[in-house]
Scaffold this active site. Structure first.
Site, mmCIF file in Angstrom:
data_model
loop_
_atom_site.group_PDB
_atom_site.id
_atom_site.type_symbol
_atom_site.label_atom_id
_atom_site.label_comp_id
_atom_site.label_asym_id
_atom_site.label_seq_id
_atom_site.Cartn_x
_atom_site.Cartn_y
_atom_site.Cartn_z
ATOM 1 N N LYS A 34 0.843 -1.205 0.000
ATOM 2 C CA LYS A 34 0.000 0.000 0.000
ATOM 3 C C LYS A 34 0.875 1.252 0.000
ATOM 4 O O LYS A 34 0.695 2.148 -0.815
ATOM 5 C CB LYS A 34 -0.901 0.042 1.249
ATOM 6 C CG LYS A 34 -1.911 -1.070 1.328
ATOM 7 C CD LYS A 34 -2.824 -0.906 2.530
ATOM 8 C CE LYS A 34 -2.085 -0.977 3.865
ATOM 9 N NZ LYS A 34 -1.479 -2.282 4.141
ATOM 10 N N THR A 35 1.829 1.275 0.940
ATOM 11 C CA THR A 35 2.690 2.450 1.025
ATOM 12 C C THR A 35 3.550 2.554 -0.229
ATOM 13 O O THR A 35 3.821 3.637 -0.730
ATOM 14 C CB THR A 35 3.561 2.378 2.295
ATOM 15 O OG1 THR A 35 2.690 2.227 3.417
ATOM 16 C CG2 THR A 35 4.386 3.634 2.473
ATOM 17 N N ASP A 220 -2.033 7.933 3.891
ATOM 18 C CA ASP A 220 -1.671 6.555 4.238
ATOM 19 C C ASP A 220 -2.254 6.229 5.609
ATOM 20 O O ASP A 220 -2.515 7.127 6.409
ATOM 21 C CB ASP A 220 -0.135 6.410 4.273
ATOM 22 C CG ASP A 220 0.300 4.946 4.160
ATOM 23 O OD1 ASP A 220 -0.573 4.069 3.987
ATOM 24 O OD2 ASP A 220 1.520 4.681 4.240
ATOM 25 N N GLU A 221 -2.465 4.955 5.907
ATOM 26 C CA GLU A 221 -2.981 4.515 7.221
ATOM 27 C C GLU A 221 -4.297 5.239 7.552
ATOM 28 O O GLU A 221 -4.524 5.658 8.688
ATOM 29 C CB GLU A 221 -1.958 4.805 8.336
ATOM 30 C CG GLU A 221 -0.568 4.281 8.061
ATOM 31 C CD GLU A 221 -0.340 2.851 8.541
ATOM 32 O OE1 GLU A 221 -1.306 2.193 8.983
ATOM 33 O OE2 GLU A 221 0.807 2.389 8.449
ATOM 34 N N GLN A 251 -5.743 -3.136 10.741
ATOM 35 C CA GLN A 251 -4.651 -2.516 11.483
ATOM 36 C C GLN A 251 -5.095 -1.247 12.206
ATOM 37 O O GLN A 251 -4.271 -0.404 12.558
ATOM 38 C CB GLN A 251 -3.474 -2.202 10.555
ATOM 39 C CG GLN A 251 -2.818 -3.456 10.004
ATOM 40 C CD GLN A 251 -1.583 -3.128 9.174
ATOM 41 O OE1 GLN A 251 -0.575 -2.682 9.689
ATOM 42 N NE2 GLN A 251 -1.680 -3.336 7.878
ATOM 43 N N ARG A 595 5.087 -7.310 10.915
ATOM 44 C CA ARG A 595 6.292 -6.506 10.669
ATOM 45 C C ARG A 595 7.451 -7.371 10.179
ATOM 46 O O ARG A 595 8.442 -6.873 9.666
ATOM 47 C CB ARG A 595 6.772 -5.758 11.951
ATOM 48 C CG ARG A 595 5.802 -4.776 12.585
ATOM 49 C CD ARG A 595 5.270 -3.766 11.623
ATOM 50 N NE ARG A 595 3.974 -4.170 11.114
ATOM 51 C CZ ARG A 595 3.447 -3.715 9.989
ATOM 52 N NH1 ARG A 595 4.091 -2.853 9.253
ATOM 53 N NH2 ARG A 595 2.271 -4.122 9.576
HETATM 54 P P1 ATP Z 1 1.682 -2.046 6.007
HETATM 55 O O1 ATP Z 1 0.269 -2.504 6.005
HETATM 56 O O2 ATP Z 1 2.486 -2.760 7.017
HETATM 57 O O3 ATP Z 1 1.793 -0.556 6.048
HETATM 58 P P2 ATP Z 1 2.062 -1.910 3.151
HETATM 59 O O4 ATP Z 1 0.867 -2.500 2.530
HETATM 60 O O5 ATP Z 1 2.156 -0.442 3.189
HETATM 61 O O6 ATP Z 1 2.289 -2.537 4.601
HETATM 62 P P3 ATP Z 1 4.644 -1.781 1.909
HETATM 63 O O7 ATP Z 1 5.417 -1.368 3.089
HETATM 64 O O8 ATP Z 1 4.356 -0.791 0.860
HETATM 65 O O9 ATP Z 1 3.310 -2.515 2.369
HETATM 66 O O10 ATP Z 1 5.361 -3.004 1.209
HETATM 67 C C1 ATP Z 1 5.802 -4.139 1.932
HETATM 68 C C2 ATP Z 1 7.059 -4.714 1.296
HETATM 69 O O11 ATP Z 1 6.751 -5.332 0.080
HETATM 70 C C3 ATP Z 1 8.090 -3.650 0.981
HETATM 71 O O12 ATP Z 1 9.361 -4.176 1.253
HETATM 72 C C4 ATP Z 1 7.894 -3.413 -0.497
HETATM 73 O O13 ATP Z 1 9.070 -2.941 -1.115
HETATM 74 C C5 ATP Z 1 7.522 -4.790 -0.994
HETATM 75 N N1 ATP Z 1 6.672 -4.735 -2.207
HETATM 76 C C6 ATP Z 1 5.478 -4.135 -2.322
HETATM 77 N N2 ATP Z 1 4.966 -4.298 -3.555
HETATM 78 C C7 ATP Z 1 5.860 -5.039 -4.256
HETATM 79 C C8 ATP Z 1 5.913 -5.547 -5.617
HETATM 80 N N3 ATP Z 1 4.950 -5.330 -6.478
HETATM 81 N N4 ATP Z 1 6.998 -6.262 -5.941
HETATM 82 C C9 ATP Z 1 7.991 -6.490 -5.048
HETATM 83 N N5 ATP Z 1 8.004 -6.037 -3.787
HETATM 84 C C10 ATP Z 1 6.955 -5.325 -3.383
HETATM 85 MG MG MG Z 2 2.234 0.922 4.826
#
Ligand code: ATP
Ligand code: MG
Length: 729
Positions: A34-35, A220-221, A251, A595
């Site tokens: 997402k981030t 975000d969040e 979350q 995490r």
């Molecule tokens: P959270 O809910 O904990 O905030 P999130 O959904 O924001 O998590 P991110 O932090 O953006 O997730 O990504 C998690 C990990 O996955 C990061 O290391 C990111 O670089 C990797 N990632 C995300 N999308 C891809 C993709 N399409 N290909 C490879 N790696 C990815």
């Molecule tokens: Mg995130």
């Protein structure tokens, strides 16, 4: 224009990134990118559409998360192309107010009150209004002010230029507090968002300016936005209509601070993107995460999946006591480091900050450099330093540093002028400050009663040193000095937990060194090793933090420690928020577990818990994870799970109601026992060997029960060896 970095995203993420116009929502589980999608969207807007970063507002919750986001963005857009509209919501409000607060007559240089400042204001107001600290705590007073600020149009009533203050107005707490604020042009955290909202509502040209400025808004969040946050965001987005919100209802961990996750789930979007592939963790870690969160009833079921390799088993470690637990963690960290992991790859998460003490000592002993993320090391926390200064002064009344630190903590109305006088005389006569104060008291004259009492207390403690244990001495000082009373009056639970933890650690130190042998001076010398540790700023460190601080972050190796019933889930949260509290705690556990990238360690131990004042049993969250999903290390008696079940039963909502009634006039001495012990007098319980019996008594801590069995015999038994009659084995 084509942008090759889109290839680094999956199809759904790419769709979210390129859907730049309108109201778009990304709703997805942890670690699904997402981030990542949000930061790529920012870069896409700048690099492909040519939007100036000054026209993009990108919001998140903590300063750490904002910093992380800024650095991710900086890597993708031309340097100098990103600006400080990548920030927290409060951070943005400050920017808005610096530009526009003059509209309500404040100068641009207005000050911002932190929590300590607010408390000081509250104390001053309470004194002014003649409210005794026994009638109302500072925390209650602030809650009252905060509630009044939420209801009334307090800005119009009290803050605008031209408001006429009358004597009568000043008698209400909120008015008294704001009057003080106005003298210094100060805003507290509540005000930042309220005043920003007020300006956007009442000054059309200001609103239009910001709406035109901010072509694209991203949050975000978003599940953790409160009502004020949403209002600000919606007002700003009403201009261009481009609002991108990202979140995960599983979350949501700030409902206790007024977050409104339903504003996110019910967000009127023109396009929704759902992500379900997790890129962060191994399948083993995700199994545990899915298993944990599936126990929440109030949620939309969703499961995360990943294509990454199986990875290592999730490990649960059970220690016989807290020291064993923390030594195990330190040993595992050492192994990881020897295996090539960098210290920064390892994070240790806990529910409450007092839990860091035992871990910090284990890491220091193992010479593993660590840092507390977003917090202070245990032995550097104010309340811990104060408590130790009392001990130091008693150990050596010539210790002027300790004297100065505590002579007026808690307040004894000893002012700077008086102290300066003492110092001057001490210099003249070549005496320590305490000796001079003692002389002043003996001479009589204009010495404060507080000072007199202080001298008496230190002397009493000094006289008690030869025949007291260190823990008794500390306990005496904490109570007699009023240090604990002040914390209780402020309902400062975190600090109270820290001093209790200090006391507990002294007791443990005594037991492990043979109680009678521990001299105060020896203890203080030993503890100095923990208090004087300093690393160079650039030393890479293992990171310790609360689960709340860890939100949005990721680490290759994650330890979640202190997984005991009543600690995590926190008894306090469950007590206050009942079933909702349990679900929020479970979401917090889900945040903790998700995490981890490569390996996850879950630890807990037996013993006595300071905060629950009960024996410890494994957390219900551990019990809920399918048993084939983790491997247990350490010697773990199966019967402990029964203790978990018993404790959980007590904290259960319905039981709660009946329990409070049943406790009326019951033989249990302490209120705590009635509330928190797994059984009460009269309960029918079953023991595997002795059979069915009736509870007839409980020890002070509520951990051992006196049970009368059918054959007339009575035994004292631990809760984990008993079960309720109506519970299956
Ligand atoms: P959270 O809910 O904990 O905030 P999130 O959904 O924001 O998590 P991110 O932090 O953006 O997730 O990504 C998690 C990990 O996955 C990061 O290391 C990111 O670089 C990797 N990632 C995300 N999308 C891809 C993709 N399409 N290909 C490879 N790696 C990815
Ligand atoms: Mg995130």
């Amino acid at each position: 224009m084509k942008w090759d970095r889109l290839q680094e995203l999956n199809a759904r993420q790419a769709a979210a990134v390129t859907a730049t116009e309108g109201r778009v929502r990304v709703i997805a589980g942890a670690g699904t990118g997402k981030t990542k999608a949000l930061t790529y969207r920012y870069a896409y807007l700048v690099n492909v559409l040519g939007i100036d970063p000054a026209n993009i507002l990108c919001l998140t919750f903590t300063n750490k998360a904002a910093a992380e986001m800024r650095s991710r963005i900086a890597r993708m857009v031309h340097s100098g192309d990103y600006n400080d509209f990548v920030c927290t919501i409060d951070g943005f409000c400050v920017k808005l107010l610096r530009r526009d607060i003059h509209r309500i007559g404040f100068p641009k240089t207005f000050t911002i009150l932190d929590e300590d400042d607010s408390r000081a204001y509250a104390r001053a107001c309470m004194e002014e209004l003649g409210i005794k600290r026994t009638e109302k705590t500072v925390k209650d007073f602030l809650a009252q002010v905060s509630a009044a600020k939420a209801l009334d149009d307090y800005i119009t009533t009290y803050m605008l230029p031209g408001v006429k203050w009358t004597e009568g107005m000043l008698s209400s707490p909120v008015a008294c507090y704001i009057h003080r604020q106005m003298k210094h042009y100060a805003l507290d955290f509540d005000d930042l968002e309220r005043v920003a909202n007020y300006i956007l509502d009442h000054f059309e040209d200001a609103r239009t300016w910001w709406q035109e400025q901010l072509n694209y808004i991203m949050v975000d969040e978003a599940q953790d936005c409160n009502a004020d946050n949403w209002q600000i965001v919606e007002k700003l987005a009403a201009g261009h209509g481009n609002l991108f919100v990202v979140g995960d209802p599983d979350q949501a961990i700030y409902e206790w601070r007024g977050a409104r996750p339903e504003r996110f789930t019910q967000f009127a979007s023109s396009q929704d993107v759902v992500l379900d592939e997790n890129y962060r963790s191994t399948p083993k870690i995700l199994d545990v995460a899915n298993s944990v969160i599936s126990h929440n009833r109030n949620r939309i079921p969703k499961n995360l999946f990943t294509r990454s390799a199986e990875g290592k088993a999730v490990i649960h470690y059970h220690g016989k006591n807290e020291t064993e637990e923390m030594e195990w963690v330190a040993a595992q960290v050492r192994l990881l480091l020897e295996g090539g992991a960098a210290p920064g790859d390892v994070a240790v998460l806990y529910r409450a900050s007092y839990l860091s003490r035992a871990l910090e000592q284990a890491l220091l002993d193992a010479k593993i450099p660590y840092a507390i993320w977003g917090g202070t090391r245990f032995f550097e926390r104010k309340e811990v330093k104060d408590a130790l200064s009392y001990l130091r002064l008693v150990n050596d009344t010539g210790d002027d540093l300790s004297f100065e630190r505590i002579v007026n903590v808690p307040s004894r109305k000893i002012g700077k002028k008086f102290l300066d006088g003492l110092k001057e005389r001490a210099g003249r006569e070549g005496l320590p400050l305490f000796a001079v104060l003692k002389a002043c008291v003996a001479e009589g004259g204009a010495v404060r009663t507080g000072a007199e009492d202080f001298v008496r207390m230190i002397e009493e403690a000094c006289a008690a040193v030869p025949e007291s244990t260190v823990s008794d001495l500390l306990n005496f000082l904490l109570e007699r000095s009023g240090l604990k009373r002040a914390l209780r009056e402020d309902q400062d639970e975190e600090r109270l937990e820290n001093v209790d933890e200090l006391l507990r650690s002294v007791r443990f130190y005594e037991t492990s060194h043979g109680e009678d042998d521990v001299r105060l001076s020896d203890y203080l010398q030993d503890i100095a090793l923990y208090t004087n540790q300093d690393y160079r700023k650039d030393t890479p460190t293992v990171k310790l933090m609360t689960v709340h601080q860890a939100k949005g972050l990721e680490f290759p190796y994650v330890f979640v420690i202190g997984l005991s019933e009543g600690v995590f889930p926190s008894m306090r949260t469950i007590r206050e928020y009942k079933k909702n509290g349990e679900e929020e705690e479970r979401r917090l556990m889900y945040v903790a577990v998700t995490r981890a990238q490569r390996a996850l360690f879950l630890t807990e131990s037996e013993g006595y818990n300071v905060s629950t004042k009960m024996s410890k049993y494994p957390s219900r969250f551990l019990a809920e994870i399918r048993r084939d999903m983790f491997v247990t290390e350490g010697v773990m008696p199966e019967s402990l799970w029964r203790g978990t079940e018993n404790m959980r039963h007590v904290l259960d909502e319905e039981r709660w109601g009946s329990r409070v009634e049943a406790s009326e006039g019951d033989p249990f001495a302490t209120e705590r026992a009635a509330y928190f012990s797994p059984f009460q007098a009269g309960d029918t319980v079953v023991h595997d060997i002795f059979g069915t019996g009736t509870v007839v008594g409980v020890n002070k801590e509520g951990s051992t029960f006196q049970v009368r069995f059918a054959d007339g015999s009575t035994r004292h038994l631990r809760a984990d060896f008993l079960r309720r009659e109506d519970l299956p084995e």
